[in-house]
Scaffold this motif. Structure first.
Motif, PDB file in Angstrom:
ATOM      1  N   ALA A 119      -7.388   2.383   0.572  1.00 42.28           N
ATOM      2  CA  ALA A 119      -7.648   0.933   0.600  1.00 42.28           C
ATOM      3  C   ALA A 119      -9.251  -0.102   0.939  1.00 42.28           C
ATOM      4  N   ALA A 120      -9.587   1.180   1.981  1.00 40.35           N
ATOM      5  CA  ALA A 120     -10.949   0.016   2.424  1.00 40.35           C
ATOM      6  C   ALA A 120     -11.524   0.000   1.406  1.00 40.35           C
ATOM      7  N   ARG A 121     -11.703   1.589   0.776  1.00 36.73           N
ATOM      8  CA  ARG A 121     -13.075   1.719  -0.028  1.00 36.73           C
ATOM      9  C   ARG A 121     -13.049  -0.315  -1.109  1.00 36.73           C
ATOM     10  N   ALA A 122     -11.591  -0.101  -1.822  1.00 35.90           N
ATOM     11  CA  ALA A 122     -11.622  -0.568  -2.576  1.00 35.90           C
ATOM     12  C   ALA A 122     -12.304  -2.191  -2.332  1.00 35.90           C
ATOM     13  N   ARG A 159       1.170  -1.413  -0.196  1.00 39.23           N
ATOM     14  CA  ARG A 159      -0.195  -0.046   0.142  1.00 39.23           C
ATOM     15  C   ARG A 159       1.090   1.259  -0.155  1.00 39.23           C
ATOM     16  N   GLU A 160       2.018   1.152   0.602  1.00 41.06           N
ATOM     17  CA  GLU A 160       2.129   2.337   0.833  1.00 41.06           C
ATOM     18  C   GLU A 160       3.163   2.650  -0.032  1.00 41.06           C
ATOM     19  N   ALA A 161       3.655   2.057  -1.400  1.00 41.06           N
ATOM     20  CA  ALA A 161       4.361   1.882  -2.053  1.00 41.06           C
ATOM     21  C   ALA A 161       4.498   2.595  -3.517  1.00 41.06           C
ATOM     22  N   LYS A 162       2.405   2.077  -3.342  1.00 43.89           N
ATOM     23  CA  LYS A 162       1.278   3.117  -4.145  1.00 43.89           C
ATOM     24  C   LYS A 162       1.155   3.881  -3.602  1.00 43.89           C
ATOM     25  N   LEU A 184     -11.143 -13.089  -1.250  1.00 42.71           N
ATOM     26  CA  LEU A 184     -12.005 -11.798  -2.495  1.00 42.71           C
ATOM     27  C   LEU A 184     -10.724 -10.616  -1.988  1.00 42.71           C
ATOM     28  N   TYR A 185     -10.782 -10.739  -0.688  1.00 42.35           N
ATOM     29  CA  TYR A 185     -10.497  -9.087  -0.164  1.00 42.35           C
ATOM     30  C   TYR A 185      -8.652  -9.660  -0.829  1.00 42.35           C
ATOM     31  N   ILE A 186      -7.780 -10.256  -0.264  1.00 44.32           N
ATOM     32  CA  ILE A 186      -6.275 -10.495  -0.772  1.00 44.32           C
ATOM     33  C   ILE A 186      -6.435  -9.967  -2.042  1.00 44.32           C
ATOM     34  N   ASN A 187      -7.341 -10.827  -2.971  1.00 45.13           N
ATOM     35  CA  ASN A 187      -7.010 -10.312  -4.365  1.00 45.13           C
ATOM     36  C   ASN A 187      -7.703  -8.945  -5.474  1.00 45.13           C
ATOM     37  N   VAL A 188      -8.434  -8.479  -4.236  1.00 48.98           N
ATOM     38  CA  VAL A 188      -8.776  -7.640  -4.669  1.00 48.98           C
ATOM     39  C   VAL A 188      -7.692  -6.032  -4.426  1.00 48.98           C
ATOM     40  N   TYR A 190      -2.948  -2.450  -5.556  1.00 48.88           N
ATOM     41  CA  TYR A 190      -1.370  -2.390  -4.864  1.00 48.88           C
ATOM     42  C   TYR A 190      -0.761  -3.343  -6.477  1.00 48.88           C
ATOM     43  N   GLU A 191      -1.568  -3.334  -7.216  1.00 47.08           N
ATOM     44  CA  GLU A 191      -0.871  -3.924  -8.436  1.00 47.08           C
ATOM     45  C   GLU A 191       0.355  -4.881  -8.164  1.00 47.08           C
ATOM     46  N   ALA A 192       0.065  -6.042  -7.296  1.00 45.29           N
ATOM     47  CA  ALA A 192       1.001  -6.738  -6.995  1.00 45.29           C
ATOM     48  C   ALA A 192       2.052  -7.559  -7.773  1.00 45.29           C
ATOM     49  N   THR A 193       2.956  -8.594  -7.914  1.00 49.97           N
ATOM     50  CA  THR A 193       3.241  -9.034  -8.374  1.00 49.97           C
ATOM     51  C   THR A 193       2.527 -10.316  -8.517  1.00 49.97           C
ATOM     52  N   ALA A 194       2.531 -11.709  -9.647  1.00 52.88           N
ATOM     53  CA  ALA A 194       1.967 -12.779  -9.599  1.00 52.88           C
ATOM     54  C   ALA A 194       2.520 -13.137  -8.238  1.00 52.88           C
ATOM     55  N   GLY A 195       3.936 -13.142  -7.358  1.00 49.35           N
ATOM     56  CA  GLY A 195       4.641 -13.617  -6.915  1.00 49.35           C
ATOM     57  C   GLY A 195       3.995 -13.237  -5.523  1.00 49.35           C
TER      58      GLY A 195
END
Length: 295
Positions: free
Chosen positions: A30-33, A20-23, A55-59, A64-69
């Protein structure tokens, strides 16, 4: 070793916060998402009990545009949190009624730790207490309490000490002479307790040393009692949890996790260890006091 939900929650929260902080996003964004309150995001990031569905983690990963890893690691941690929760949590949950508020968090940390370093100014550490000592301490803590709850506290101490049988769990204890002189339960109880200390101190993974009263001024007089907990790699992710300092207080406990907070205590333990008696001298010192109690 199973790390349990405490370690998984902490690792999950730390990684979510880092992403989150990186973004450069606020918790409210994040809460709204995921349709929750900012407080819920705060609880997630602090490693406190809250819902961590896939669901929460995937959203959040999408947000956050996380990588697949990174996504796979977070989902694995979330699964570990839920699995442990469904199984009822750690064994100590059965003793929740007899633990002071919040101590279950410490138990989760202790159960997951690979090494603990303990400095005690008063009271023998729970991992090294005899049943008789714990029983006497319970009567001191809550005079007039019924026998049933006291025996439950004693049973918890006995169960907790099973960790000492794990050769990969290292316990380094340094005691002020005060812990040996304070007559919890009277002379007979203390004599047996000190003989037990000498015995457990012979375990290959346990060290028990003493700082006598006549030691010149040392840092332990300033810091008060504390425990430094260090953790192994998590099997699922390979992450290593940062160390935690636990400061036990009569009116409430304190957990320190930031490096700037942990480092002074790590340095203090090294300084206290430097002035403590060595293993063999400590053992003889403990047994000599036990003999005094027995006279």
């Amino acid at each position: 070793m199973v790390t349990g939900s405490t370690m998984a929650r902490r690792a999950l929260g730390r990684e979510l916060k880092r992403l989150r902080e990186a973004k450069r996003m606020r918790q409210s964004e994040a809460a709204r998402a995921i349709g929750v309150s900012p407080q819920t995001i705060g609880r997630m990031e602090d490693g406190l009990p809250t819902k961590v569905s896939d669901l929460y983690i995937n959203v959040l990963c999408n947000t956050y545009e996380a990588t697949a890893g990174q996504r796979a690691m977070l989902l694995e941690l979330a699964l570990e949190v839920r699995t442990t929760h469904k199984s009822g949590g750690g064994w100590w949950r059965a003793y929740a009624d007899e633990m002071r508020e919040g101590f279950d968090h410490y138990m989760g940390l202790e159960e997951a730790a690979r090494r603990i370093s303990v400095w005690k100014v008063t009271i023998i550490p729970g991992l090294l207490q005899t049943p008789e000592y714990r029983r006497a301490l319970a009567w001191t803590e809550t005079p007039g309490v019924q026998t049933g709850p006291v025996e439950k506290r004693v049973a918890m101490v006995v169960r907790r000490q099973a960790r000492l049988d794990d050769p990969d769990f290292v316990v380094d204890v340094v005691l002020s002479e005060m812990t040996l002189r304070d007559r919890i339960g009277g002379a007979g109880v203390m004599a047996a307790q000190l003989r037990h200390l000498a015995e457990v101190g012979e375990f290959p993974n346990v060290s028990v040393r003493v700082v006598p009263f006549d030691t010149s001024g040392h840092l332990g007089s300033v810091t008060g009692s504390f425990v430094l907990l260090e953790f192994p790699k998590m099997s699922a992710t390979g992450l290593i949890e940062p160390p935690v300092v636990f400061v036990e207080e009569y009116a409430g406990d304190l957990y320190l996790e930031r490096e700037a907070e942990v480092k002074p205590y790590r340095n203090a333990f090294a300084e206290i260890s430097r002035v403590a008696l060595d293993h063999d001298t400590s053992r003889q010192f403990i047994l000599s006091i036990a003999k005094e109690y027995g006279e």
